[in-house]
Structures are given as C-alpha cells and as structure tokens.
Design a protein around this motif. Structure first.
Motif, PDB file in Angstrom:
ATOM      1  N   ARG A 131       1.140 -19.930   0.781  1.00  0.00           N
ATOM      2  CA  ARG A 131       1.884 -21.111   0.342  1.00  0.00           C
ATOM      3  C   ARG A 131       2.979 -21.480   1.347  1.00  0.00           C
ATOM      4  O   ARG A 131       3.413 -22.631   1.395  1.00  0.00           O
ATOM      5  N   LEU A 132       3.431 -20.499   2.127  1.00  0.00           N
ATOM      6  CA  LEU A 132       4.509 -20.752   3.077  1.00  0.00           C
ATOM      7  C   LEU A 132       4.004 -21.368   4.383  1.00  0.00           C
ATOM      8  O   LEU A 132       4.793 -21.900   5.159  1.00  0.00           O
ATOM      9  N   ARG A 133       2.686 -21.302   4.594  1.00  0.00           N
ATOM     10  CA  ARG A 133       2.131 -21.689   5.892  1.00  0.00           C
ATOM     11  C   ARG A 133       2.401 -23.153   6.218  1.00  0.00           C
ATOM     12  O   ARG A 133       2.863 -23.475   7.324  1.00  0.00           O
ATOM     13  N   GLU A 134       2.116 -24.040   5.287  1.00  0.00           N
ATOM     14  CA  GLU A 134       2.291 -25.466   5.581  1.00  0.00           C
ATOM     15  C   GLU A 134       3.765 -25.830   5.759  1.00  0.00           C
ATOM     16  O   GLU A 134       4.107 -26.675   6.589  1.00  0.00           O
ATOM     17  N   ILE A 135       4.642 -25.178   4.987  1.00  0.00           N
ATOM     18  CA  ILE A 135       6.077 -25.414   5.149  1.00  0.00           C
ATOM     19  C   ILE A 135       6.499 -25.020   6.556  1.00  0.00           C
ATOM     20  O   ILE A 135       7.215 -25.763   7.249  1.00  0.00           O
ATOM     21  N   ALA A 136       6.039 -23.857   7.000  1.00  0.00           N
ATOM     22  CA  ALA A 136       6.398 -23.362   8.323  1.00  0.00           C
ATOM     23  C   ALA A 136       5.776 -24.207   9.425  1.00  0.00           C
ATOM     24  O   ALA A 136       6.416 -24.508  10.437  1.00  0.00           O
ATOM     25  N   ALA A 137       4.518 -24.604   9.226  1.00  0.00           N
ATOM     26  CA  ALA A 137       3.813 -25.363  10.261  1.00  0.00           C
ATOM     27  C   ALA A 137       4.497 -26.683  10.544  1.00  0.00           C
ATOM     28  O   ALA A 137       4.618 -27.107  11.704  1.00  0.00           O
ATOM     29  N   GLY A 138       4.980 -27.346   9.494  1.00  0.00           N
ATOM     30  CA  GLY A 138       5.646 -28.627   9.676  1.00  0.00           C
ATOM     31  C   GLY A 138       6.915 -28.526  10.492  1.00  0.00           C
ATOM     32  O   GLY A 138       7.348 -29.495  11.116  1.00  0.00           O
ATOM     33  N   ALA A 139       7.502 -27.324  10.513  1.00  0.00           N
ATOM     34  CA  ALA A 139       8.751 -27.112  11.250  1.00  0.00           C
ATOM     35  C   ALA A 139       8.535 -26.317  12.537  1.00  0.00           C
ATOM     36  O   ALA A 139       9.493 -26.003  13.224  1.00  0.00           O
ATOM     37  N   ARG A 140       7.280 -25.992  12.835  1.00  0.00           N
ATOM     38  CA  ARG A 140       6.960 -25.171  14.014  1.00  0.00           C
ATOM     39  C   ARG A 140       7.712 -23.842  13.987  1.00  0.00           C
ATOM     40  O   ARG A 140       8.291 -23.401  14.975  1.00  0.00           O
ATOM     41  N   VAL A 141       7.674 -23.216  12.833  1.00  0.00           N
ATOM     42  CA  VAL A 141       8.327 -21.927  12.606  1.00  0.00           C
ATOM     43  C   VAL A 141       7.265 -20.882  12.316  1.00  0.00           C
ATOM     44  O   VAL A 141       6.268 -21.161  11.649  1.00  0.00           O
ATOM     45  N   ARG A 142       7.453 -19.677  12.822  1.00  0.00           N
ATOM     46  CA  ARG A 142       6.573 -18.556  12.528  1.00  0.00           C
ATOM     47  C   ARG A 142       7.103 -17.779  11.325  1.00  0.00           C
ATOM     48  O   ARG A 142       8.305 -17.739  11.088  1.00  0.00           O
ATOM     49  N   ALA A 164      -5.624  -8.680   7.310  1.00  0.00           N
ATOM     50  CA  ALA A 164      -7.040  -9.034   7.264  1.00  0.00           C
ATOM     51  C   ALA A 164      -7.253 -10.297   6.434  1.00  0.00           C
ATOM     52  O   ALA A 164      -8.275 -10.979   6.579  1.00  0.00           O
ATOM     53  N   ARG A 165      -6.278 -10.618   5.580  1.00  0.00           N
ATOM     54  CA  ARG A 165      -6.352 -11.814   4.729  1.00  0.00           C
ATOM     55  C   ARG A 165      -5.428 -12.937   5.214  1.00  0.00           C
ATOM     56  O   ARG A 165      -5.308 -13.964   4.554  1.00  0.00           O
ATOM     57  N   LEU A 166      -4.737 -12.721   6.334  1.00  0.00           N
ATOM     58  CA  LEU A 166      -3.822 -13.729   6.881  1.00  0.00           C
ATOM     59  C   LEU A 166      -4.191 -14.007   8.338  1.00  0.00           C
ATOM     60  O   LEU A 166      -3.468 -13.619   9.265  1.00  0.00           O
ATOM     61  N   PRO A 167      -5.311 -14.689   8.574  1.00  0.00           N
ATOM     62  CA  PRO A 167      -5.764 -14.884   9.947  1.00  0.00           C
ATOM     63  C   PRO A 167      -4.961 -15.904  10.742  1.00  0.00           C
ATOM     64  O   PRO A 167      -5.043 -15.939  11.973  1.00  0.00           O
ATOM     65  N   ASP A 168      -4.195 -16.756  10.065  1.00  0.00           N
ATOM     66  CA  ASP A 168      -3.464 -17.801  10.776  1.00  0.00           C
ATOM     67  C   ASP A 168      -2.427 -17.176  11.713  1.00  0.00           C
ATOM     68  O   ASP A 168      -1.600 -16.365  11.279  1.00  0.00           O
ATOM     69  N   PRO A 169      -2.418 -17.540  12.990  1.00  0.00           N
ATOM     70  CA  PRO A 169      -1.479 -16.933  13.948  1.00  0.00           C
ATOM     71  C   PRO A 169      -0.021 -17.287  13.681  1.00  0.00           C
ATOM     72  O   PRO A 169       0.860 -16.724  14.328  1.00  0.00           O
ATOM     73  N   ARG A 170       0.224 -18.187  12.737  1.00  0.00           N
ATOM     74  CA  ARG A 170       1.618 -18.470  12.372  1.00  0.00           C
ATOM     75  C   ARG A 170       2.236 -17.290  11.640  1.00  0.00           C
ATOM     76  O   ARG A 170       3.456 -17.152  11.582  1.00  0.00           O
ATOM     77  N   PHE A 171       1.390 -16.415  11.055  1.00  0.00           N
ATOM     78  CA  PHE A 171       1.867 -15.201  10.392  1.00  0.00           C
ATOM     79  C   PHE A 171       1.850 -14.038  11.381  1.00  0.00           C
ATOM     80  O   PHE A 171       0.888 -13.859  12.140  1.00  0.00           O
ATOM     81  N   GLY A 172       2.910 -13.245  11.352  1.00  0.00           N
ATOM     82  CA  GLY A 172       2.967 -12.033  12.156  1.00  0.00           C
ATOM     83  C   GLY A 172       3.803 -10.981  11.446  1.00  0.00           C
ATOM     84  O   GLY A 172       4.322 -11.206  10.344  1.00  0.00           O
ATOM     85  N   GLY A 192       1.257   6.091  17.349  1.00  0.00           N
ATOM     86  CA  GLY A 192      -0.035   5.443  17.560  1.00  0.00           C
ATOM     87  C   GLY A 192      -0.338   4.339  16.567  1.00  0.00           C
ATOM     88  O   GLY A 192      -1.212   3.502  16.819  1.00  0.00           O
ATOM     89  N   ALA A 193       0.382   4.308  15.440  1.00  0.00           N
ATOM     90  CA  ALA A 193       0.142   3.252  14.451  1.00  0.00           C
ATOM     91  C   ALA A 193       0.403   1.880  15.037  1.00  0.00           C
ATOM     92  O   ALA A 193      -0.211   0.890  14.626  1.00  0.00           O
ATOM     93  N   PHE A 194       1.309   1.794  16.021  1.00  0.00           N
ATOM     94  CA  PHE A 194       1.661   0.497  16.573  1.00  0.00           C
ATOM     95  C   PHE A 194       0.472  -0.163  17.263  1.00  0.00           C
ATOM     96  O   PHE A 194       0.335  -1.380  17.219  1.00  0.00           O
ATOM     97  N   ALA A 195      -0.391   0.636  17.881  1.00  0.00           N
ATOM     98  CA  ALA A 195      -1.520   0.058  18.611  1.00  0.00           C
ATOM     99  C   ALA A 195      -2.411  -0.771  17.694  1.00  0.00           C
ATOM    100  O   ALA A 195      -2.920  -1.829  18.096  1.00  0.00           O
ATOM    101  N   ALA A 196      -2.593  -0.318  16.453  1.00  0.00           N
ATOM    102  CA  ALA A 196      -3.452  -1.042  15.516  1.00  0.00           C
ATOM    103  C   ALA A 196      -2.806  -2.334  15.022  1.00  0.00           C
ATOM    104  O   ALA A 196      -3.500  -3.249  14.594  1.00  0.00           O
ATOM    105  N   LEU A 197      -1.479  -2.408  15.103  1.00  0.00           N
ATOM    106  CA  LEU A 197      -0.761  -3.578  14.605  1.00  0.00           C
ATOM    107  C   LEU A 197      -0.374  -4.550  15.709  1.00  0.00           C
ATOM    108  O   LEU A 197      -0.047  -5.705  15.437  1.00  0.00           O
ATOM    109  N   ALA A 198      -0.381  -4.081  16.964  1.00  0.00           N
ATOM    110  CA  ALA A 198       0.286  -4.780  18.061  1.00  0.00           C
ATOM    111  C   ALA A 198      -0.097  -6.248  18.180  1.00  0.00           C
ATOM    112  O   ALA A 198       0.763  -7.097  18.470  1.00  0.00           O
ATOM    113  N   ALA A 199      -1.354  -6.576  17.951  1.00  0.00           N
ATOM    114  CA  ALA A 199      -1.800  -7.963  18.123  1.00  0.00           C
ATOM    115  C   ALA A 199      -1.101  -8.915  17.159  1.00  0.00           C
ATOM    116  O   ALA A 199      -1.056 -10.128  17.405  1.00  0.00           O
ATOM    117  N   HIS A 200      -0.553  -8.370  16.062  1.00  0.00           N
ATOM    118  CA  HIS A 200       0.080  -9.214  15.045  1.00  0.00           C
ATOM    119  C   HIS A 200       1.607  -9.128  15.058  1.00  0.00           C
ATOM    120  O   HIS A 200       2.256  -9.844  14.290  1.00  0.00           O
TER     121      HIS A 200
END
Length: 296
Positions: A131-142, A164-172, A192-200
């Motif tokens: 629900r936050l995605r469109e609000i953030a997108a309109g303001a160019r906020v991550r 895995a359920r938040l593919p939009d790159p606006r979420f990190g 080592g846990a960081f390696a699995a998360l690093a892309a996000h």
C-alpha cells in the motif's frame, strides 16, 4: 567503505539540540544525518517549523539527510484503525522526506506475535507494505524495511521470505544484525547472512549488545559500544565490503552509561532518550573508525 565518507548517525543518538548535532558532525567530518526525533518531539510529531529549521541547517552545512526514521507499522497488524493511522504517518513522512531532499523512509513490519517465526503472516504484511508503494513512487522515495526484534520480521531468514513477496525495487532493507540479539531463541546472525540479503539492502544500522541470561520479564540483551558486543562487527564489516555495498553505515548507538529502558528503545524519542547520547556516540564513532581502519 571509509570513515567518514560512508558513515552517518541517527540524530537523537547525539542530542535533541540541532546546534549540538552540528558540532558533532564537524567533530567527525560527517556529511549528513539520519533524522529521527529532534527538539524533544518524535519524528511523527515534528512540526513544519521544525522541518524548515532542519532544512535551513542542512543547506547551510551542506548536509544530506540520509534517511527519515519513521515509526510506520510499529503497530498491530490486526488493528485496522492503527494501520490506517500509520499509513497517514507514512504520507506525512514522505512529505518530510521531500522537503529535506531525502529519498529513504524507514518502516517496520508490525508487532511480533507468537508463531511469527513460522512466517504465517508474511503475505498479509507484504500486502500492507504494498500500500505504501504508490505513495512513495509519486514522491520518488524508497521504502526501507527494518528488521526489528519487536516486529514480525526480525531475522535474515524472515527478511528473505518477505522480500520474495516484494519484488519492486522501491522496497529495500534497513539491515540491523544487532536487533536479532534481543529476540528470544534466535541465534546471532552470522556475517555470511549479509550475502543473501545484499541485493536488497539500502541502508545499515550499527549498534552492539551482549546477550545475557535474563530474569523473567528482563531484557535478553544489554546495549554496548559498537565493536564490544556479540554482533561481531569486524566480521560483518568484512562481509559487507565483499558484497560491494555502497550505502551508508548509520550508527544507532543505543548504549548509554545508564542503560535505556525497553520502552525508550522501542519508540526512541525526546530528551530522556538522548540523555548521555553525546559521549556514548563519540565512543561508538571512534570504535567504528578503528574497525574500518583494520585490514579486510
């Protein structure tokens, strides 16, 4: 990563007083701050005059506001009125971020309930975050989702299931391995846990604590200066370097010579929270500087 170019700090870990925060950034050569409470008011309660004052100071100092640390979704998932109130807080937080030329707003994943370690509510949490995605997108906020021991998503495994359920790159992710130390029955996060998360990962919070056998109702961990607790920051920083991470290392001291209570740690804000933070934050910044100077 280098000091001070890759380093910032959360404002109220230093002081509630803006001139004192300015002096601290001069002392350590910091190029900006992460904004949470200030002027004795929680982030969500900052007034337009407060924000204008912060903006004038940021412009005069050449600061970048490197994150807006909102309390959004640190509430009950099943409390519809609270959820709607937090969506409204997010809208205001985005407005604040825009006024401060900041592109990152931190949020949470609702208060933790028994059984959350099995991930039964992940789909519902993801739907509310969407629900936050469109609000953030309109303001160019991550949107930076922080792992937090009091919330449903606390560990690297839980973050992986959520993203895995938040593919939009606006979420990190706003990654804080120390928060896991406060979670009952959870093992400490290995570097080592960081390696699995690093892309996000958008942003990193640095604090430290030691696990302690707690009396019933007592704290599971006690805050410590960065580098002196059970997080194992030398190993974590090495893993972060290997990942190629280019975001900020944001110090969230939390340690004081007189320990803060759990209520203050849950919703940090105001003068009582910041008391003793100046010297404690100096110690943590110096410790981080030394850690970053060590060979990889």
């Amino acid at each position: 990563m280098n000091f001070p170019g890759s380093v910032t700090i959360i404002s109220d870990e230093i002081s509630q007083d803006l001139p004192e925060i300015v002096r601290f950034t001069h002392e350590f050569g910091l190029k900006g701050i992460e904004l949470r409470s200030m002027f004795g008011r929680a982030f969500k309660d900052l007034t337009p005059a407060d924000i204008a004052s912060i903006r004038r100071t940021a412009d005069a100092e050449g600061w970048k506001i490197l994150g807006c640390a909102s309390p959004v979704f640190k509430c009950e998932l099943d409390d519809a009125a609270a959820v709607e109130a937090h969506v409204d807080i997010f809208k205001r937080s985005v407005e604040v971020a825009r006024e401060l030329n900041c592109d990152l707003v931190r949020v949470f994943t609702f208060l933790r309930q028994p059984g959350d370690e099995r991930g039964g509510r992940i789909a519902r949490i993801a739907a509310q975050l969407e629900r936050l995605r469109e609000i953030a997108a309109g303001a160019r906020v991550r949107v930076g989702v922080e792992n937090e021991h009091s919330c449903a998503v606390a560990t690297s495994r839980e973050l992986a299931a959520l993203f895995a359920r938040l593919p939009d790159p606006r979420f990190g992710i706003v990654w804080d391995p120390c928060n896991v130390l406060y979670l009952p029955h959870a093992p400490s996060e290995a570097p080592g846990a960081f390696a699995a998360l690093a892309a996000h990962v958008f942003h990193l919070h640095l604090k430290d604590a030691v696990r302690s056998p707690a009396a019933p109702g007592g704290a599971l961990a006690m805050a410590m200066p960065v580098g002196l607790g059970d997080v194992g920051w030398r190993g974590h920083l090495a893993a972060i370097r290997r990942s190629g991470y280019r975001g900020m290392l944001s110090v969230e001291t939390h340690w004081r010579t007189e320990q803060l209570d759990e209520k203050s740690l849950h919703l940090p804000a105001g003068d009582a929270f910041s008391k003793g933070g100046l010297e404690a934050s100096r110690t943590c910044l110096r410790n981080l500087q030394a850690l970053l100077a060590l060979p990889a």
